[in-house]
Design a protein around this motif. Structure first.
Motif, PDB file in Angstrom:
ATOM      1  N   PRO A  31      43.228  66.310  22.508  1.00  0.00           N
ATOM      2  CA  PRO A  31      44.180  66.548  23.367  1.00  0.00           C
ATOM      3  C   PRO A  31      44.934  67.909  23.401  1.00  0.00           C
ATOM      4  O   PRO A  31      45.412  68.560  24.271  1.00  0.00           O
ATOM      5  CB  PRO A  31      44.880  65.401  23.423  1.00  0.00           C
ATOM      6  CG  PRO A  31      45.174  64.849  22.025  1.00  0.00           C
ATOM      7  CD  PRO A  31      43.534  65.139  21.766  1.00  0.00           C
ATOM      8  N   ASP A  32      44.890  68.544  22.140  1.00  0.00           N
ATOM      9  CA  ASP A  32      45.616  69.903  22.083  1.00  0.00           C
ATOM     10  C   ASP A  32      44.683  70.909  23.099  1.00  0.00           C
ATOM     11  O   ASP A  32      45.361  71.872  23.212  1.00  0.00           O
ATOM     12  CB  ASP A  32      45.631  70.206  20.401  1.00  0.00           C
ATOM     13  CG  ASP A  32      46.425  69.350  19.756  1.00  0.00           C
ATOM     14  OD1 ASP A  32      47.219  68.625  20.386  1.00  0.00           O
ATOM     15  OD2 ASP A  32      46.381  69.306  18.483  1.00  0.00           O
ATOM     16  N   THR A  57      46.347  64.558  28.880  1.00  0.00           N
ATOM     17  CA  THR A  57      46.412  64.241  27.297  1.00  0.00           C
ATOM     18  C   THR A  57      45.601  62.853  27.216  1.00  0.00           C
ATOM     19  O   THR A  57      44.816  62.788  26.169  1.00  0.00           O
ATOM     20  CB  THR A  57      47.944  63.969  26.812  1.00  0.00           C
ATOM     21  OG1 THR A  57      48.395  65.510  26.948  1.00  0.00           O
ATOM     22  CG2 THR A  57      47.798  63.727  25.285  1.00  0.00           C
TER      23      THR A  57
END
Ligand code: SF4
Ligand code: SF4
Ligand code: SF4
Lengths: 681, 263
Positions: A652-653, A642
């Motif tokens: 970051p998803d 992340t």
């Protein structure tokens, strides 16, 4: 363009048998080598993704760098790009590279690179003689091993060539050199996913299966020879830089601390001394030999022997086959691998896996996987030949083995079990475990966040790993951490980048995020775009200077600017590396890459590490420590990822690059396509 | 052009078809060279007054005050020397422009897998002797180095044919679109390198070779064959790497096979 470039990239379409050019200037912003290759790949087929590696739409891109054909130390490698059939579960857009003199000759012939599109209807090879480029019939060559292929093609290119004489390619085009040929062997012809490309007797593009891609295009070989100039923007500065660099070289007549660094063991690999890369000429009586170098390399890690075997092979190229009791047959066994054109870094785990399955009673005569292969005779030449032959020609069980480790395991229904318990230790994307991701985390993360094994030995892991293992490190853990990270511009001054502990400043820390980013950026720009050898660069420390400082980060821009006429800093070029990495990640996203896929197999998390001496900061003290018993923590790895995605400007998803990141890099059109495909971060 | 040369060779020694190298081997150098000059009126015109064409006396030229010797067993084939030579003289990198040529056969057997070919600064510089227009000359103001003034070169290729070495050490280059001859000047004239070259100065190939396989010497090497030029520049440090040229040689220190702690 002032220097380094010839100005044009060769474009060969095998389906239509047409030959064209691309102006290099159009892609100059990507530096060269890998950077230009990625940009060309995106432009030509990015919007058609995804398709299979053996689809004629796949490309073979071999880009030279501005340094190719110059005496920039250790820049003689050729980057090969395209979708890699070895990789798993997706045949990622990937790279491999090989040493020798191919890119040098390509540049002398007047080309900055070559892009091969389509597939021929019958076997062909590409003949480059200066600006004359022809697609030739491979009749009589198709079916030959890689050594015979190269010699036969040399004869076809220059029928009058006599070794040790001048030859004229055309009027006023004289050379004493022979054509540089890169080819696939029988393995590639038969679309083996282990298929390597061979140049010379031992220089392999071993990873990703590009030999198989050659085979799928019915392309046997590419030959290049040229007599032209590589322009240099500032010749005086370039000469001065080259002579300045001598201080970092192994002094062959009077090496620094010869007793220590000229001796055996790990220093044979890391001291920069000539010839240490071939491990098969170490026993008395020694076979007479010379140290042998790729174009412009001051190290010369290879050998050519009086027996003519294991010529120019190094490291894994001399380590895959063992014939018990005979170093001579061991060398020839490894040569056989080169001749079949099998990629060493995949053949090695495959042979171990075959052995493991045989020992478990799964593979063998009359077993669940029935085969006549002489599996009860490992360690013999006959065994090595029979197994490699079966794989290269897809005979019997070899047809499945030629699918390479991951797909073979899948086919026999054992992938999940064997990979997750480490019987088949494929740590990242179907390529073999190399350095322990639980300890030398930058290697593991660098591979996982890439598309294949990192294979960049001079990154921090290597000089430190082997120096520590020597039992006689020339720097203390504290000294090496400081010196090493001093060189890591623009993140310099943070020694915790090389903290390999699992404490707060260790392998999950923000410092490690920076180190992994540095590695990816260096990999993409200097190694990838500069054609650097991963055994030479970066050089953050060296045993060859009094203060142990290496040539990085002073050398790289000094040479680059002198050759090209650019005037940028090391940090500027590292940002260009960031851009190239971001472009590669965008292509992977188009192929389906998501952060959820960027995970190690279970064994990497669950199996306690045997450990390895590395620099660790423990209880406020720098030390060499092993980390034995450590396991990687899944949650901490995810948290690390992340922070890494954020650091690099990715969402970051999902790990996809974000629009503003791409636009800042002048990659808006990449953002547009990602958006269209729902892959924009 | 090669055919002309063969014809001359045959004429010089009708019983044996001589290769260029044979001129040096047989010790009949002077005779053969004179025969060549006699057979080439243009070349004869360029012979120095001290040694009239066709005379049986040796053509005498003041000896060069510098020579390159080399160790073809030490060379790693990196071609750095060639690219340095090309760079300092022409400002570009190009193996074909180099006045030292390194050839290698990747599939060959040591030591025959490498051939090093720098100019020998011959005692009797046939290139100088044969040039019909005096473009090839002995530079008496600069250590008697055998040189070629490319500006004066008319592109007749005589010196390419006449250099007795194989490959010829005169180098065919394109200058301003025209084919010209050139040769090693021991780096006397290096527009792209601010070092003094020539005898007493520095040579780009010598300075850049990472294996220290080329050396400048002031004394004239033995002119027969190649032994005088292709010399041993290796010391124990080299053998200690495990690189021997003879299987009976045992390095003084175990090079690589006794591993302490490593694999
Ligand atoms: S060019 Fe040939 S003939 Fe002239 S000095 Fe050199 S080696 Fe001798
Ligand atoms: S001495 Fe100078 S001119 Fe002669 S071969 Fe060496 S670099 Fe070239
Ligand atoms: S620089 Fe030295 S090692 Fe490299 S090719 Fe020239 S002589 Fe050989």
């Amino acid at each position: 363009m002032k220097g380094g470039y010839t100005g044009k990239i060769l474009r060969v379409h095998l389906t239509t048998r047409t030959i064209g050019t691309i102006d290099t200037a159009k892609y100059e912003e990507f530096g060269g080598g890998h950077g230009i290759g990625s940009a060309v790949f995106f432009d030509l087929v990015g919007d058609q993704l995804t398709f299979e590696a053996f689809d004629p739409r796949n490309l073979i891109i071999m880009m030279a760098s501005p340094f190719s054909g110059t005496f920039m130390p250790g820049s003689g490698r050729c980057e090969v790009q395209g979708m890699g059939p070895m990789l798993y579960p997706v045949e990622w857009f990937a790279h491999s590279n090989f040493g020798g003199r191919f890119t040098a000759q390509l540049k002398f012939a007047g080309w900055d690179g070559i892009v091969v599109e389509g597939a021929a209807d019958e076997p062909v090879w590409i003949n480059i003689v200066n600006d004359k480029v022809t697609i030739e019939s491979a009749k009589g060559i198709w079916g030959m091993d890689t050594w015979d292929t190269q010699e036969e093609i040399s004869r076809r290119v220059m029928p009058g060539l006599k070794y040790g004489e001048w030859a004229e390619l055309a009027r006023d085009q004289a050379t004493t050199q022979s054509p540089a040929v890169v080819c696939c062997g029988p393995a590639g012809e038969n679309r083996s996913r282990l298929g390597a490309l061979l140049h010379g007797p031992g220089s392999q593009a071993a990873l990703c299966g590009f030999g198989g891609v050659f085979g799928s295009k019915k392309l046997k070989a590419i030959s290049a020879i040229g007599t032209g100039d590589v322009p240099i923007a500032d010749p005086k500065a370039f000469m001065a830089a080259r002579l300045w660099f001598r201080q970092f070289q192994w002094d062959v007549d009077n090496p620094r601390e010869a007793e220590r660094f000229g001796a055996g063991g790990p220093y044979a690999l890391i001291s920069g001394r000539p010839s240490g890369g071939n491990v098969l000429n170490r026993d008395l009586p020694l076979t007479p030999a010379r140290a042998t170098a790729c174009a412009s390399c001051p190290r010369g890690c290879r050998m050519r022997l009086a027996t003519g075997d294991s010529n120019e092979s190094v490291c894994a190229g001399t380590m895959v086959i063992t014939v018990n009791g005979s170093v001579k047959f061991t060398r020839q066994g490894n040569d056989l691998m080169q001749k079949y054109g099998l990629g060493h870094w995949q053949l090695m785990p495959l042979l171990s896996y075959i052995d493991a399955l045989h020992k478990k009673g799964i593979l063998g005569k009359g077993k669940q996987i029935d085969t006549d292969l002489p599996l009860d005779r490992p360690g013999t030449f006959a065994y090595a030949d029979a197994v490699m032959r079966a794989i290269a020609y897809r005979e019997g069980v070899g047809d499945d083995l030629a699918e390479a480790c991951a797909r073979f395991a899948k086919k026999i229904g054992r992938y999940d079990q064997d990979v997750n318990d480490g019987t088949l230790s494929l740590a990242y994307w179907g390529t073999a475990n190399h350095y322990d991701p639980a300890i030398e985390a930058e290697w593991g993360f660098g591979s996982l966040l890439g598309e294949r094994d990192l294979m960049l030995h001079q990154m921090s892991n290597y000089p430190i790993h082997w120096m520590a293992w020597s039992g006689d490190p020339y720097l203390t853990a504290e000294e090496v951490s400081r010196l090493y990270t001093d060189a890591m511009v623009p993140y310099q001054g943070d020694p915790f980048m090389v903290d390999h502990s699992d404490g707060p400043t260790g392998i999950y820390s923000d410092s490690k995020v920076k180190q992994v980013a540095w590695i990816k950026h260096y990999e993409k720009f200097w190694v990838g775009a500069g054609g650097f050898c991963g055994w030479r660069w970066p050089m953050c420390i060296t045993n060859n200077t009094a203060d142990r400082r290496g040539a990085t980060p002073e050398a790289e821009p000094k040479f680059w600017n002198a050759v090209t006429g650019d005037n940028r800093t090391f940090a500027d070029y590292m940002e260009l590396g960031h851009k190239i990495y971001t472009l590669d990640r965008s292509i992977w996203a188009l192929q389906g890459r998501h952060r959820d896929m960027e995970v190690f197999p279970d064994y990497v998390y669950d199996k306690p590490s045997v450990g390895h001496d590395m620099t660790m900061y423990i209880d406020g003290q720098w030390q060499y420590a092993k980390g034995t018993g450590r396991t990687l923590d899944r949650a901490k790895v995810e948290d690390f990822k992340t922070r890494f995605y954020k650091f690099e400007g990715y969402n970051p998803d999902n790990g996809y690059p974000k629009r503003d990141t791409l636009e800042k890099m002048k990659l808006a059109k990449v953002a547009d396509l990602l958006q269209k495909r729902g892959k924009l971060g | 052009m090669a055919d002309d040369k063969k014809a001359l060779n045959t004429e010089a020694a009708p019983k044996k078809r001589l290769s260029r190298r044979d001129f040096l081997v047989t010790g009949g150098t002077v005779v053969a060279v004179d025969a060549l000059i006699a057979a080439s009126p243009a070349a004869a015109a360029a012979a120095p007054a001290a040694a009239p064409a066709g005379s049986s006396a040796a053509a005498t030229y003041p000896a060069s005050k510098g020579y390159l010797v080399y160790d073809s067993k030490k060379c790693a084939g990196c071609t750095t020397c060639m690219l340095a030579c090309s760079l300092v003289h022409y400002g570009v990198q190009n193996l074909s422009r180099s006045r030292i040529q390194i050839m290698q056969d990747s599939f060959g057997k040591f030591p025959g897998d490498v051939i090093m070919a720098p100019c020998r600064q011959c005692k009797v510089p046939v290139c100088v002797q044969s040039c019909p227009v005096g473009a090839a000359y002995v530079d008496t103001e600069n250590g008697n180095v055998r040189r070629i003034d490319s500006a004066k070169c008319i592109g007749c290729r005589t010196c390419l044919r006449m250099c007795p070495q194989q490959p010829h050490r005169t180098v065919w280059v394109t200058i301003d679109g025209k084919g010209k001859s050139s040769k090693c000047d021991l780096c006397l004239d290096t527009p792209y390198w601010d070092e003094k070259g020539g005898p007493g100065g520095k040579q780009a190939c010598v300075e850049s070779c990472p294996m220290k396989a080329i050396k400048f010497v002031a004394e004239m090497p033995d002119q027969k064959e190649t032994e005088g030029y292709d010399v041993n520049l290796r010391n124990d440090h080299w053998y200690n790497l495990g690189l021997v040229d003879n299987s009976t040689v045992e390095p003084k220190r175990n090079p690589v096979w006794k591993v302490g702690g490593g694999e």
